[in-house]
Design a protein around this motif. Structure first.
Motif, short mmCIF file in Angstrom:
data_model
loop_
_atom_site.label_atom_id
_atom_site.label_comp_id
_atom_site.label_asym_id
_atom_site.label_seq_id
_atom_site.Cartn_x
_atom_site.Cartn_y
_atom_site.Cartn_z
N ASN A 118 12.28 2.08 0.35
CA ASN A 118 11.00 2.78 0.29
C ASN A 118 11.13 3.94 -0.69
OD1 ASN A 118 9.95 1.13 2.27
ND2 ASN A 118 10.57 2.49 3.92
N ASP A 119 10.10 4.12 -1.50
CA ASP A 119 10.03 5.26 -2.41
C ASP A 119 9.09 6.28 -1.81
OD1 ASP A 119 11.78 4.46 -4.41
OD2 ASP A 119 10.23 3.41 -5.55
N GLN A 120 9.24 7.50 -2.27
CA GLN A 120 8.32 8.53 -1.81
C GLN A 120 8.23 9.65 -2.84
OE1 GLN A 120 9.59 10.28 1.88
NE2 GLN A 120 10.59 11.98 0.86
N ILE A 121 7.15 10.37 -2.75
CA ILE A 121 6.96 11.56 -3.54
C ILE A 121 6.37 12.60 -2.60
CG2 ILE A 121 4.67 10.90 -4.36
CD1 ILE A 121 5.40 12.19 -7.04
N GLU A 122 6.81 13.85 -2.74
CA GLU A 122 6.26 14.88 -1.87
C GLU A 122 6.09 16.17 -2.65
OE1 GLU A 122 9.17 15.26 1.33
OE2 GLU A 122 9.78 17.19 0.54
N GLY A 164 0.79 -1.23 0.00
CA GLY A 164 0.00 0.00 0.00
C GLY A 164 0.82 1.28 0.00
N TYR A 165 0.11 2.35 -0.28
CA TYR A 165 0.68 3.69 -0.20
C TYR A 165 0.30 4.27 1.15
CZ TYR A 165 1.17 3.47 -5.27
OH TYR A 165 1.52 3.11 -6.54
N ASN A 166 1.22 4.98 1.76
CA ASN A 166 0.98 5.66 3.02
C ASN A 166 1.15 7.15 2.74
OD1 ASN A 166 0.92 3.23 4.83
ND2 ASN A 166 2.91 3.00 3.89
N TYR A 167 0.27 7.97 3.27
CA TYR A 167 0.37 9.39 2.98
C TYR A 167 0.17 10.21 4.25
CZ TYR A 167 -4.63 8.36 2.40
OH TYR A 167 -5.91 7.89 2.56
N SER A 168 0.80 11.37 4.24
CA SER A 168 0.73 12.26 5.40
C SER A 168 0.90 13.70 4.95
CB SER A 168 1.81 11.89 6.42
OG SER A 168 3.09 12.10 5.87
N ILE A 223 2.96 17.52 1.59
CA ILE A 223 2.11 16.36 1.39
C ILE A 223 2.99 15.26 0.82
CG2 ILE A 223 0.04 15.44 0.30
CD1 ILE A 223 0.45 19.16 0.50
N ARG A 224 3.00 14.11 1.48
CA ARG A 224 3.96 13.06 1.13
C ARG A 224 3.25 11.72 1.00
NH1 ARG A 224 7.12 14.04 5.24
NH2 ARG A 224 8.54 15.34 4.09
N ALA A 225 3.62 10.96 -0.03
CA ALA A 225 3.17 9.56 -0.18
C ALA A 225 4.42 8.69 -0.16
CB ALA A 225 2.40 9.36 -1.47
#
Length: 159
Positions: free
Chosen positions: A147-151, A120-124, A135-137
């Motif tokens: 772990n990958d992320q986009i913000e 899953g994707y986690n976002y905050s 805003i980050r996923a």
């Protein structure tokens, strides 16, 4: 059968097998790399959609004067059920503090998850400066080794 005509030697057959194996192995590696690259791009595109939806929900929360949007000391996420817009703590237990990048993926609350991929994707959302929201996923990469992320940073002043 004529005398003097000979068949392929074992060495020639083995050499042909080696050449075919090398060719097929290279083709497989190339295709596998392309598939991983395509899947990684798909994951990033989906994460971007999640981040963009959080921005839209953030704007809706501001427009509807949802309390507790500004000046939060902990990460959160915004959800919409019907016409209700709610703010949820991003991490479980809710008292978790600190940078969202440092939190393990398993610490996100169920309200701040999208399970469209394995893991899953986690976002905050965090307010990092006056009226600037990050805003980050985050998600486990396709290879599973990181772990990958986009913000996205979004400036939003109160109404």
């Amino acid at each position: 059968m004529k005398l003097g005509k000979r068949g392929d030697t074992i060495i020639e057959v083995l050499m042909a097998i080696v050449v075919i194996s090398a060719t097929l192995g290279t083709a497989f590696a190339t295709i596998n790399s392309g598939v991983k690259g395509t899947r990684s791009s798909q994951e990033r595109a989906e994460a971007l959609k999640i981040v963009e939806s959080q921005i839209e929900l953030l704007k809706s929360a501001r427009a509807n004067s949802v309390s507790g949007l500004y000046g939060r000391s902990r990460a959160f996420c915004v959800n919409k059920t019907g016409s209700n817009i709610t703010i949820h703590e991003a991490f479980n237990p809710p008292g978790s503090v600190g940078d969202a990048q440092a939190q393990p993926l398993t610490s996100y609350s169920n309200d701040c998850r999208n399970n469209s991929i394995t893991g899953g994707y986690n976002y905050s959302i965090e307010e990092d400066a006056s009226n600037v929201f990050v805003i980050r996923a985050r998600w486990s990469s396709i290879t599973g080794d990181r772990n990958d992320q986009i913000e996205i940073k979004y400036r939003m002043v109160p109404l």
